[in-house]
Scaffold this motif. Structure first.
Motif, PDB file in Angstrom:
ATOM      1  N   VAL A 238       0.773  -1.287   0.085  1.00 20.91           N
ATOM      2  CA  VAL A 238      -0.169   0.014  -0.106  1.00 20.91           C
ATOM      3  C   VAL A 238       0.981   1.085   0.086  1.00 20.91           C
ATOM      4  O   VAL A 238       1.749   1.499   0.976  1.00 20.91           O
ATOM      5  N   THR A 239       0.626   2.163  -1.029  1.00 18.31           N
ATOM      6  CA  THR A 239       1.654   3.363  -1.068  1.00 18.31           C
ATOM      7  C   THR A 239       0.596   4.710  -0.931  1.00 18.31           C
ATOM      8  O   THR A 239      -0.238   4.742  -1.561  1.00 18.31           O
ATOM      9  N   PHE A 240       1.289   5.379  -0.044  1.00 14.51           N
ATOM     10  CA  PHE A 240       0.424   6.691   0.155  1.00 14.51           C
ATOM     11  C   PHE A 240       1.203   7.555  -0.333  1.00 14.51           C
ATOM     12  O   PHE A 240       2.392   8.012  -0.165  1.00 14.51           O
ATOM     13  N   GLU A 241       0.468   8.422  -1.115  1.00 11.49           N
ATOM     14  CA  GLU A 241       1.179   9.405  -2.133  1.00 11.49           C
ATOM     15  C   GLU A 241       1.431  10.730  -1.299  1.00 11.49           C
ATOM     16  O   GLU A 241       2.220  11.729  -1.686  1.00 11.49           O
ATOM     17  N   GLY A 242       0.784  11.047  -0.203  1.00 11.82           N
ATOM     18  CA  GLY A 242       0.785  12.078   0.616  1.00 11.82           C
ATOM     19  C   GLY A 242       0.971  12.096   1.951  1.00 11.82           C
ATOM     20  O   GLY A 242       2.008  11.006   2.209  1.00 11.82           O
ATOM     21  N   THR A 243       0.406  12.404   2.929  1.00  9.37           N
ATOM     22  CA  THR A 243       0.722  12.058   4.293  1.00  9.37           C
ATOM     23  C   THR A 243       0.602  10.811   4.684  1.00  9.37           C
ATOM     24  O   THR A 243      -0.481  10.169   4.229  1.00  9.37           O
ATOM     25  N   ALA A 244       1.433  10.172   5.345  1.00  6.11           N
ATOM     26  CA  ALA A 244       1.052   8.798   5.895  1.00  6.11           C
ATOM     27  C   ALA A 244       0.358   8.679   7.050  1.00  6.11           C
ATOM     28  O   ALA A 244       0.079   9.517   7.813  1.00  6.11           O
ATOM     29  N   PRO A 245      -0.178   7.615   7.188  1.00  9.15           N
ATOM     30  CA  PRO A 245      -1.420   7.471   8.346  1.00  9.15           C
ATOM     31  C   PRO A 245      -0.667   7.598   9.623  1.00  9.15           C
ATOM     32  O   PRO A 245       0.205   7.235   9.814  1.00  9.15           O
ATOM     33  N   ARG A 246      -1.757   7.956  10.542  1.00  9.70           N
ATOM     34  CA  ARG A 246      -1.208   7.954  11.982  1.00  9.70           C
ATOM     35  C   ARG A 246      -1.195   6.825  12.691  1.00  9.70           C
ATOM     36  O   ARG A 246      -0.057   6.553  13.579  1.00  9.70           O
ATOM     37  N   SER A 247      -1.936   5.885  12.383  1.00 14.25           N
ATOM     38  CA  SER A 247      -1.791   4.274  12.992  1.00 14.25           C
ATOM     39  C   SER A 247      -2.457   3.526  12.230  1.00 14.25           C
ATOM     40  O   SER A 247      -3.148   3.809  11.263  1.00 14.25           O
ATOM     41  N   VAL A 248      -1.863   2.298  12.039  1.00 15.19           N
ATOM     42  CA  VAL A 248      -1.895   0.997  11.152  1.00 15.19           C
ATOM     43  C   VAL A 248      -2.172  -0.158  12.009  1.00 15.19           C
ATOM     44  O   VAL A 248      -1.217  -0.375  13.034  1.00 15.19           O
ATOM     45  N   VAL A 249      -3.244  -0.909  11.445  1.00 15.74           N
ATOM     46  CA  VAL A 249      -3.282  -2.351  12.332  1.00 15.74           C
ATOM     47  C   VAL A 249      -3.388  -3.382  11.106  1.00 15.74           C
ATOM     48  O   VAL A 249      -3.874  -3.024   9.967  1.00 15.74           O
ATOM     49  N   GLN A 250      -2.885  -4.262  11.497  1.00 18.55           N
ATOM     50  CA  GLN A 250      -2.702  -5.914  10.650  1.00 18.55           C
ATOM     51  C   GLN A 250      -3.915  -6.572  10.804  1.00 18.55           C
ATOM     52  O   GLN A 250      -4.138  -6.825  11.945  1.00 18.55           O
ATOM     53  N   LEU A 251      -4.853  -6.755   9.755  1.00 12.60           N
ATOM     54  CA  LEU A 251      -5.872  -7.337   9.773  1.00 12.60           C
ATOM     55  C   LEU A 251      -5.996  -8.828  10.203  1.00 12.60           C
ATOM     56  O   LEU A 251      -6.656  -9.306  10.686  1.00 12.60           O
ATOM     57  N   ALA A 252      -4.880  -9.199   9.766  1.00 12.93           N
ATOM     58  CA  ALA A 252      -4.646 -10.822  10.098  1.00 12.93           C
ATOM     59  C   ALA A 252      -4.705 -11.175  11.592  1.00 12.93           C
ATOM     60  O   ALA A 252      -4.959 -12.315  11.693  1.00 12.93           O
ATOM     61  N   ASP A 253      -3.737 -10.346  12.447  1.00 15.49           N
ATOM     62  CA  ASP A 253      -3.987 -10.724  13.635  1.00 15.49           C
ATOM     63  C   ASP A 253      -4.491  -9.476  14.754  1.00 15.49           C
ATOM     64  O   ASP A 253      -4.119  -9.550  15.923  1.00 15.49           O
ATOM     65  N   GLY A 254      -4.687  -8.475  14.139  1.00 10.98           N
ATOM     66  CA  GLY A 254      -5.039  -7.137  14.954  1.00 10.98           C
ATOM     67  C   GLY A 254      -3.872  -6.371  15.594  1.00 10.98           C
ATOM     68  O   GLY A 254      -3.870  -5.762  16.343  1.00 10.98           O
ATOM     69  N   SER A 255      -2.512  -6.904  15.032  1.00 10.53           N
ATOM     70  CA  SER A 255      -1.311  -6.151  15.834  1.00 10.53           C
ATOM     71  C   SER A 255      -1.206  -4.752  15.038  1.00 10.53           C
ATOM     72  O   SER A 255      -1.402  -4.545  13.788  1.00 10.53           O
ATOM     73  N   ALA A 256      -0.481  -4.055  15.742  1.00 13.74           N
ATOM     74  CA  ALA A 256      -0.028  -2.696  15.395  1.00 13.74           C
ATOM     75  C   ALA A 256       0.958  -2.749  14.491  1.00 13.74           C
ATOM     76  O   ALA A 256       2.041  -3.484  14.632  1.00 13.74           O
ATOM     77  N   VAL A 257       1.147  -2.086  13.417  1.00 16.31           N
ATOM     78  CA  VAL A 257       2.187  -1.820  12.461  1.00 16.31           C
ATOM     79  C   VAL A 257       2.712  -0.431  12.643  1.00 16.31           C
ATOM     80  O   VAL A 257       1.904   0.531  12.635  1.00 16.31           O
TER      81      VAL A 257
END
Length: 281
Positions: A238-257
């Motif tokens: 997943v590529t973000f062309e502008g500002t990066a997200p503030r927080s990210v979660v992995q859907l497979a196990d709910g872990s923070a990324v």
């Protein structure tokens, strides 16, 4: 005699094929069924229940010039026995809620070969615009045929915002776009990607397609890939062309990324389920 046996017997008679000739036709398509088994099926002494037998029924429909699913529908649900039932793949509509009319949309498409395509590799490339909206989804599949006959891959896309235009689908490599079913009120798009020719047993194909959102594009908050069947390799970028997200979660196990301008998920031997990311801005 049950309905399946009667329909099979009638179709064999109408086609004018003996059981030996029918067995040869199946063998040419990479399916091994004995004459005794064919005889048992047409007399009702036994019914196809195991996975290989059900695959043979699909080929019988082609050989006997019957509509797809004509014989399979007469079999009804399999009996609760053996490992096949426990390991049977979920239907293509299984990972969507009952309120999403995926099953109805699939009824108009030829999905009979989907279970016969081994998922060797699935690669998704997602572009999020500088305005934080979903822009482009590009996918690359490496597929291998477990039997002779597969000639298409079916794409299912569901968007959360039902008041926005559905994305445009285009074929990029080794395929063309076939039938497309659009349900704008449900945010649902289903499309066939037709191979250049049917695959033979053991043959592989690499296909690529693209989904491009139309303005006004929806705000991007997640990307998920649903796996109905096992997949040897999965890659998501997943590529973000502008500002990066503030927080990210992995859907497979709910872990923070750790958030960043690029999110990468690489997995081997993926089991049925959901993978991907969700994020907040």
């Amino acid at each position: 005699m049950d309905e399946f046996a009667q329909a099979l017997r009638t179709a064999i008679t109408n086609r004018g094929l003996g059981l030996e000739r029918l067995r040869e036709h199946l063998s040419q398509n990479g399916v091994s069924v004995s004459m005794a088994t064919l005889s048992y099926w047409q007399t009702g002494r036994s019914r196809p229940e195991r996975q290989k037998s059900l695959q043979a029924v699909v080929h019988l429909e082609h050989i006997l010039q019957l509509p797809p699913g004509h014989l399979s529908e007469l079999l009804g649900p399999p009996r609760p026995r053996g490992r096949w039932l426990r390991n049977a793949p979920a239907p293509m509509s299984a990972f969507w809620s009952p309120q999403t009319p995926v099953e109805r949309a699939l009824n108009g498409l030829d999905t009979q070969w989907d279970d016969q395509l081994l998922r060797v590799s699935q690669q998704d490339f997602v572009t999020i615009g500088a305005d934080r909206t979903e822009r482009v989804f590009r996918s690359r599949q490496v597929l291998s045929a477990s039997m002779t006959g597969p000639d298409r891959w079916v794409v299912i896309m569901h968007v959360d915002d039902h008041d926005r235009p559905l994305p445009l689908v285009s074929a990029l490599k080794n395929c063309t776009v076939g039938q497309v079913v659009r349900e704008p009120a449900e945010g649902l798009l289903v499309a066939e990607l037709l191979f250049e020719r049917p695959l033979r047993k053991g043959e592989s194909v690499v296909i690529e397609h693209e989904l491009v959102n139309q303005d006004p594009c929806p705000l991007a908050t997640n990307y998920e890939r649903k796996f109905r069947l096992p997949t040897r390799e999965y890659v998501l970028e997943v590529t973000f062309e502008g500002t990066a997200p503030r927080s990210v979660v992995q859907l497979a196990d709910g872990s923070a990324v750790a958030p960043g301008h690029t999110l990468l998920d690489v997995a081997l031997d993926v089991r049925p389920g959901v993978r991907g990311f969700s994020w907040t801005w």
